[in-house]
Design an enzyme around this catalytic site. Structure first.
Site, PDB file in Angstrom:
ATOM      1  N   PHE A  59       1.267   8.725   3.876  1.00 53.71           N
ATOM      2  CA  PHE A  59      -0.128   8.304   3.790  1.00 53.71           C
ATOM      3  C   PHE A  59      -0.360   7.672   2.423  1.00 53.71           C
ATOM      4  O   PHE A  59      -1.248   8.083   1.671  1.00 53.71           O
ATOM      5  CB  PHE A  59      -1.059   9.490   4.010  1.00 53.71           C
ATOM      6  CG  PHE A  59      -0.919  10.133   5.365  1.00 53.71           C
ATOM      7  CD1 PHE A  59      -1.591   9.622   6.463  1.00 53.71           C
ATOM      8  CD2 PHE A  59      -0.090  11.225   5.544  1.00 53.71           C
ATOM      9  CE1 PHE A  59      -1.451  10.209   7.719  1.00 53.71           C
ATOM     10  CE2 PHE A  59       0.054  11.817   6.789  1.00 53.71           C
ATOM     11  CZ  PHE A  59      -0.634  11.305   7.881  1.00 53.71           C
ATOM     12  N   ASP A  76      20.496   1.348   1.010  1.00 53.48           N
ATOM     13  CA  ASP A  76      20.018   0.151   1.693  1.00 53.48           C
ATOM     14  C   ASP A  76      21.206  -0.765   1.941  1.00 53.48           C
ATOM     15  O   ASP A  76      22.148  -0.808   1.131  1.00 53.48           O
ATOM     16  CB  ASP A  76      18.950  -0.566   0.860  1.00 53.48           C
ATOM     17  CG  ASP A  76      18.084  -1.487   1.696  1.00 53.48           C
ATOM     18  OD1 ASP A  76      16.945  -1.104   2.010  1.00 53.48           O
ATOM     19  OD2 ASP A  76      18.552  -2.594   2.046  1.00 53.48           O
ATOM     20  N   GLY A  81     -16.391  -6.447   3.490  1.00 57.03           N
ATOM     21  CA  GLY A  81     -15.469  -7.448   2.976  1.00 57.03           C
ATOM     22  C   GLY A  81     -15.088  -8.436   4.060  1.00 57.03           C
ATOM     23  O   GLY A  81     -15.693  -8.464   5.141  1.00 57.03           O
ATOM     24  N   LYS A 134      -5.584  -6.553  -1.012  1.00 51.46           N
ATOM     25  CA  LYS A 134      -6.361  -5.611  -1.796  1.00 51.46           C
ATOM     26  C   LYS A 134      -5.872  -5.685  -3.235  1.00 51.46           C
ATOM     27  O   LYS A 134      -4.812  -6.276  -3.508  1.00 51.46           O
ATOM     28  CB  LYS A 134      -6.212  -4.181  -1.252  1.00 51.46           C
ATOM     29  CG  LYS A 134      -4.797  -3.645  -1.337  1.00 51.46           C
ATOM     30  CD  LYS A 134      -4.697  -2.220  -0.822  1.00 51.46           C
ATOM     31  CE  LYS A 134      -5.315  -1.233  -1.783  1.00 51.46           C
ATOM     32  NZ  LYS A 134      -5.049   0.166  -1.390  1.00 51.46           N
ATOM     33  N   CYS A 167      -0.147  -1.974   6.896  1.00 51.88           N
ATOM     34  CA  CYS A 167      -0.351  -0.793   7.749  1.00 51.88           C
ATOM     35  C   CYS A 167      -1.384  -0.993   8.842  1.00 51.88           C
ATOM     36  O   CYS A 167      -1.070  -0.916  10.025  1.00 51.88           O
ATOM     37  CB  CYS A 167      -0.737   0.414   6.884  1.00 51.88           C
ATOM     38  SG  CYS A 167       0.592   0.974   5.788  1.00 51.88           S
TER      39      CYS A 167
END
Length: 437
Positions: A152, A30, A256, A324, A263
């Site tokens: 994913f 990085d 909700g 979340k 994402c």
């Protein structure tokens, strides 16, 4: 295998640590020297359960290291992953590929032997071809292939998702590249994890199509919840009833205040723009994006309507700020829309979140942040539950009731049982459930 991972954000750090757990020699690169230094000191820049132990174990075993030196990292690397950020571009919502293409140019300058350059970042269709063009233009004689390997990973369960995935998607168009990536994922193939090989464009589109479908599913159950309230049905029973259908499945059928995170918002936007540019607009995705934004505002209006009397000066306790549970990610969280709307109406907000308050303070500095949930409840005229952290599920209802000035609970995640809340003396409101349930 020797693997280089460019980018130590969420995807790069989790992926790099998990590849090292497979036994590969992984170097994470990085340009942020401070972040690399912190990682070398054992400081993890993101909250992800189990990641600190995973990184520490593999660093101690010599399989995982961090550097700012790309030349050093690429020496002997058979696979180089691009795992940099692709945020939505300001102004038009397209994916910003600046860092991806910058990484491609840097890789081109350092390639010394056959290398598979893999886009791990979520990128629009056609990005892999452009990465290949950039490298080929800079180094016409370089021996390389470009592949796509979308991630994913769900925030809060990313390590489990990497180690026990539903599938692995690889876009690679040469036997050499497919073999390198097959060897990389051999520990998972031995467990019979399906590996789908495709071309670059197909692999890139799979990622966007999957996330857009899940976003659509969330919005669908939110609309069904609204309908349930009008006709007296129970959305949780409806969700169970349709989720038991194998063609539908039970996941992402929980009503909700709208989806958020790193994402779904940006990926639906990027897919929408890709489809429009290609002359094949995805009107379902467009409707999902519009509805989700409206949903967040509608939840703020709902809270204001459920407060007794004039909202100005009333005290509202908010439990949960992140988009979340099990993450400190505040990106596109419903709280960022709902809480400012409440403040504009004159509501005094006291909030708590188990891990998200650091970032929340930066984004919403005028809110009172509390060290624990019960402190937030003291003197409150209403409680709004925004994020379904496990810590909030087992709270002492009698203590909650005693602390609050008015016993109003607005549960935007349907965490509590209506009958129990009413028995404890609360005026209880939830989503898509009859008042008597």
């Amino acid at each position: 295998m020797r693997v280089a991972m460019i980018g130590v954000g969420y995807v790069g750090l989790v992926s790099g640590a998990c590849f090292s757990e497979f036994g590969h020699d992984v170097v994470c690169i990085d340009s942020d020297a401070a972040r690399i230094s912190a990682l070398e000191q054992g400081e993890i820049p993101i909250y992800e359960p189990g990641l600190d132990e995973l990184v520490a174990r593999n660093r101690a075993d010599g399989r995982l290291r961090f550097t700012t030196d790309l030349m050093d990292a690429l020496q002997g690397a058979e696979a180089v992953f691009i795992a940099v950020g692709t945020p939505s571009r300001r102004g038009d919502g397209h994916a910003d590929l600046t860092y991806v293409y910058q990484a491609a140019g840097e890789i081109a300058a350092e390639i010394s032997a056959y290398t598979v350059v893999v886009t791990k970042s979520t990128v629009p269709v056609g990005t892999g071809r452009e990465v290949a063009r950039i490298i080929r233009s800079a180094r016409p004689g370089a021996d390389f292939d470009v592949a796509s390997n979308p991630e994913f990973l769900r925030e809060g369960s990313a390590i489990s998702d990497f180690m026990r995935p539903d599938r692995i998607v690889i876009g690679a168009e040469s036997d050499r590249a497919r073999e390198v990536l097959r060897r990389l994922y051999r520990p998972l193939s031995l467990r019979d994890t399906p590996i789908l090989f495709a071309d670059l464009e197909t692999a890139e589109l799979i990622k966007y199509a999957a996330n857009a479908f899940l976003a659509l599913k969330i919005s669908y159950i939110n609309q069904i919840a609204d309908l349930c309230e009008k006709v007296g049905a129970d959305v949780q029973d409806v969700a169970r009833g349709i989720g038991l259908d194998g063609r539908i499945g039970p996941k992402f059928l929980h009503p909700g205040p709208g989806y958020g995170g790193s994402c779904f918002p940006k990926d639906t936007q990027a897919l929408m723009h890709t489809a429009q540019a290609a002359g094949a607009p995805l009107t379902l995705v467009e409707a999902t994006i519009a509805y989700n934004e409206a949903r967040k505002s509608a939840m703020a209006d709902r809270v204001l309507q459920l407060l007794e009397g004039d909202a100005h000066g009333q005290r509202v306790a908010v439990l949960g700020l992140t988009f979340k549970p099990n993450t400190d990610d505040m990106r596109e969280a419903p709280s960022l829309t709902i809480l400012p709307r409440l403040q504009t109406a004159g509501v005094v907000v006291s909030a708590h979140d188990p891990v998200g308050m650091g970032e929340a303070r930066r984004l919403m500095p005028d809110i009172r942040y509390c060290d624990d949930a019960y402190e937030a409840l003291a003197g409150a005229d209403a409680l709004v539950l925004l994020t379904e952290w496990n810590a909030y599920r087992g709270m002492d209802l009698q203590r909650m009731r005693a602390l609050m000035r008015r016993p109003v609970v607005i549960d935007l995640r349907n965490v509590y049982r209506s009958r129990e809340m009413r028995k404890a003396g609360f005026i209880y409101h939830s989503l898509g459930r009859p008042k008597w349930r």
